[in-house]
Design a protein around this motif. Structure first.
Motif, PDB file in Angstrom:
ATOM      1  N   ASP A 267       2.372  48.897  36.067  1.00  0.00           N
ATOM      2  CA  ASP A 267       1.073  49.544  36.313  1.00  0.00           C
ATOM      3  C   ASP A 267       1.238  51.007  36.703  1.00  0.00           C
ATOM      4  N   GLU A 268       2.221  51.291  37.545  1.00  0.00           N
ATOM      5  CA  GLU A 268       2.416  52.685  37.978  1.00  0.00           C
ATOM      6  C   GLU A 268       2.759  53.584  36.803  1.00  0.00           C
ATOM      7  N   ARG A 269       3.646  53.124  35.947  1.00  0.00           N
ATOM      8  CA  ARG A 269       4.053  53.958  34.815  1.00  0.00           C
ATOM      9  C   ARG A 269       2.955  54.027  33.745  1.00  0.00           C
ATOM     10  N   THR A 270       2.198  52.963  33.588  1.00  0.00           N
ATOM     11  CA  THR A 270       1.094  52.998  32.636  1.00  0.00           C
ATOM     12  C   THR A 270       0.012  53.976  33.100  1.00  0.00           C
ATOM     13  N   GLN A 271      -0.306  53.930  34.400  1.00  0.00           N
ATOM     14  CA  GLN A 271      -1.306  54.853  34.942  1.00  0.00           C
ATOM     15  C   GLN A 271      -0.844  56.312  34.837  1.00  0.00           C
ATOM     16  N   MET A 272       0.453  56.504  35.061  1.00  0.00           N
ATOM     17  CA  MET A 272       0.980  57.865  34.954  1.00  0.00           C
ATOM     18  C   MET A 272       0.868  58.375  33.519  1.00  0.00           C
ATOM     19  N   LEU A 273       1.219  57.538  32.534  1.00  0.00           N
ATOM     20  CA  LEU A 273       1.117  57.939  31.131  1.00  0.00           C
ATOM     21  C   LEU A 273      -0.331  58.182  30.737  1.00  0.00           C
ATOM     22  N   ALA A 274      -1.240  57.333  31.217  1.00  0.00           N
ATOM     23  CA  ALA A 274      -2.657  57.518  30.898  1.00  0.00           C
ATOM     24  C   ALA A 274      -3.190  58.798  31.517  1.00  0.00           C
ATOM     25  N   ILE A 314      -2.387  61.953  21.537  1.00  0.00           N
ATOM     26  CA  ILE A 314      -2.906  61.601  22.860  1.00  0.00           C
ATOM     27  C   ILE A 314      -3.722  60.311  22.785  1.00  0.00           C
ATOM     28  N   ARG A 315      -4.564  60.194  21.751  1.00  0.00           N
ATOM     29  CA  ARG A 315      -5.349  58.961  21.599  1.00  0.00           C
ATOM     30  C   ARG A 315      -4.433  57.758  21.399  1.00  0.00           C
ATOM     31  N   GLY A 434       1.519  59.486  10.365  1.00  0.00           N
ATOM     32  CA  GLY A 434       0.961  59.006  11.615  1.00  0.00           C
ATOM     33  C   GLY A 434       1.577  59.715  12.808  1.00  0.00           C
ATOM     34  N   THR A 435       1.478  59.061  13.959  1.00  0.00           N
ATOM     35  CA  THR A 435       2.012  59.641  15.206  1.00  0.00           C
ATOM     36  C   THR A 435       3.343  59.045  15.606  1.00  0.00           C
ATOM     37  N   GLY A 436       3.757  57.968  14.953  1.00  0.00           N
ATOM     38  CA  GLY A 436       5.017  57.323  15.343  1.00  0.00           C
ATOM     39  C   GLY A 436       4.852  56.294  16.439  1.00  0.00           C
ATOM     40  N   LEU A 437       3.586  55.877  16.702  1.00  0.00           N
ATOM     41  CA  LEU A 437       3.358  54.870  17.737  1.00  0.00           C
ATOM     42  C   LEU A 437       2.859  53.537  17.166  1.00  0.00           C
ATOM     43  N   GLY A 438       2.607  53.468  15.869  1.00  0.00           N
ATOM     44  CA  GLY A 438       2.049  52.245  15.283  1.00  0.00           C
ATOM     45  C   GLY A 438       2.930  51.032  15.500  1.00  0.00           C
ATOM     46  N   LEU A 439       4.209  51.128  15.100  1.00  0.00           N
ATOM     47  CA  LEU A 439       5.130  50.009  15.282  1.00  0.00           C
ATOM     48  C   LEU A 439       5.409  49.756  16.758  1.00  0.00           C
TER      49      LEU A 439
END
Length: 478
Positions: A267-274, A314-315, A434-439
């Motif tokens: 959660d901490e790292r997800t919130q930081m990335l968001a 970013i999206r 793309g952005t390289g995040l699909g896979l």
């Protein structure tokens, strides 16, 4: 069985010890009960002197009637409720080591017979457990005792013969032998029951107690296994039932604490990335306003294209950081979801074909799982001219293979394809690369469901993406 299923918090070792003690006590109780309910074999008490004189009298009657022709003469002997008579030309064999008790009785018998009369005595089960015998027990003593126990306690000289079958043979002088044995007219049903009840009931009770005790001892481990499996499929904290065994409770508490730490870490790292992705929107907006003031149209278009690419990244980052673990698991018809996805893709002008059953249900997070398969189908459409989605519904898992006719991926680049922001397509065009995040997002969602996502090159060309989603195990005790 409350001892094993509830009650005070007894440790694992005491529970196992009590279970073993209960099994032993049950076996002893069944043994004692069988001896009380099923009668013991019949017992015939015979005085040594009386038996010797009876055998001598029977021999004398037959010898007086010589020549002995057939067994008819045996019928002329006095009837007896204790003994049976017969004639044979094959007496019992002489044992190599004759017990002292038998030798003593033969001396008593020889004293009652004419000198030189051949004597044979065979005693079956002389040293065995006569209490389990199928035959009548013959006891030869000096004087008839009041109780059976007196026979064994007062046998100071070792002269008492306790046998499950006593046979005496004496020669008649013409090659024939007179045989005298103890009568055994009793049915073997009662002795058979007496011998079978303890082991049969003992084994049945042992199996029952062991099965019940094992279920109680193994149920907490099964609950922990189910919780561990759910932890691999879900990001929320998995509740663990209360455990009464101290050792299991310590494991459950440690497992729960591990879940809390893992969730806090993620959660901490997800919130930081968001937060980082969200905060980047403000400077990008300022950059777009500044780009509008550029005089050179080509430079303005290039800067705006770069800004659009950054916003797309970013999206994608926000989608990657979104806490899908909060989405509830519901039973989804995965086949219908894939059919709908293929229809939507085909309607957009990109050929996509579905192959497989019309229905295949699986508990999952529907929004997340649709995003994962949409990314995979979208990747296939970008790099291949046709996508085939094939579903196989197996008993243990659901497998989905997504294949295209594109160039494939070199073996050395397979693992790098899953890295965030890695684009194997050499151009930096977002429309194709793309952005390289699909896979990355797809595999993260599949792993969140406890599944696996693998890449393999097709034959003769193309790429095959295989998604395996395991079906949840049945709850213990169900």
């Amino acid at each position: 069985m409350r001892l094993f299923s509830g009650g005070p918090r007894i440790g694992l070792a005491p529970r196992l010890a009590l279970q073993i003690l209960l099994v032993v006590l049950t076996i002893v109780a069944v043994e004692r009960a069988s001896r009380m309910l099923v009668p013991i074999p019949d017992v015939i008490f015979m005085d040594r002197e009386w038996l010797a004189s009876t055998v001598a009298d029977a021999r004398s009657r037959l010898v007086d009637a010589l020549p002995v022709a057939h067994a008819a003469e045996v019928g002329d002997l006095p009837a007896s409720d204790l003994l049976t008579y017969g004639l044979t030309d094959r007496p019992p064999a002489e044992p190599e080591h004759e017990p002292a008790k038998i030798a003593g009785f033969k001396r008593t018998l020889a004293a009652a017979l004419p000198p030189g009369t051949p004597i044979r005595v065979a005693a079956r089960g002389l040293h065995g457990d006569v209490g389990r015998s199928f035959h009548t027990i013959a006891v030869v003593v000096t004087g008839i005792p009041a109780r059976m126990v007196d026979v064994l306690q007062n046998d100071d000289e070792g002269t008492v013969i306790v046998s499950t079958g006593l046979e005496i043979a004496v020669g008649l002088g013409d090659g024939a032998w007179l045989t005298v044995g103890t009568r055994d007219d009793r049915s073997i049903l009662m002795p058979l029951l007496r011998n079978l009840i303890p082991p049969v009931f003992g084994i049945a009770i042992i199996l029952l107690i062991s099965y019940r005790g094992s279920r109680v001892l193994l149920r907490p481990l099964q609950q922990l296994a189910v919780a561990a499996e759910r932890l691999g499929r879900e990001r929320s904290i998995v509740p663990i039932p209360e455990m009464t065994i101290p050792e299991y409770k310590a494991i459950a508490d440690s497992f729960a604490e591990m879940q809390r730490r893992l969730k806090r870490f993620v959660d901490e790292r997800t919130q930081m990335l968001a937060a980082i992705s969200h905060d980047l929107n403000t400077p990008l907006t300022r950059l777009r306003l500044l780009a509008e003031e550029l005089d050179d149209p080509r430079q303005r278009a290039q800067v705006q294209a770069d800004i659009d690419e950054m916003k797309l990244m970013i999206r994608s980052s926000l989608a990657f950081a979104r806490d899908d673990g909060q989405e509830a698991h519901v039973v989804v018809d995965l086949a219908s979801l894939l059919i709908s996805l293929c229809d939507t893709t085909s309607d957009a002008g990109q050929p996509a074909e579905y192959r497989g059953p019309d229905h295949a249900t699986l508990p999952c997070r529907p929004v997340a799982i649709r995003r994962a398969f949409a990314n995979l189908v979208d990747n296939g459409c970008k790099y291949g001219d046709r996508v085939v989605v094939e579903l196989r519904d197996a008993p243990e898992a659901v497998e989905v293979a997504i294949s295209d006719r594109g160039p494939g991926i070199p073996e050395a680049e397979v693992e790098r394809a899953f890295a965030p922001f890695q684009r194997l397509e050499s151009s930096r065009n977002p429309a194709t690369g793309g952005t390289g995040l699909g896979l990355t997002i797809a595999r993260d969602i599949v792993h969140g469901h406890g599944g696996d996502l693998t890449l393999a090159n097709g034959a003769p060309s193309g790429l095959v993406v295989t998604v395996r989603l395991p079906k949840p195990s049945a709850a213990p005790g169900a």
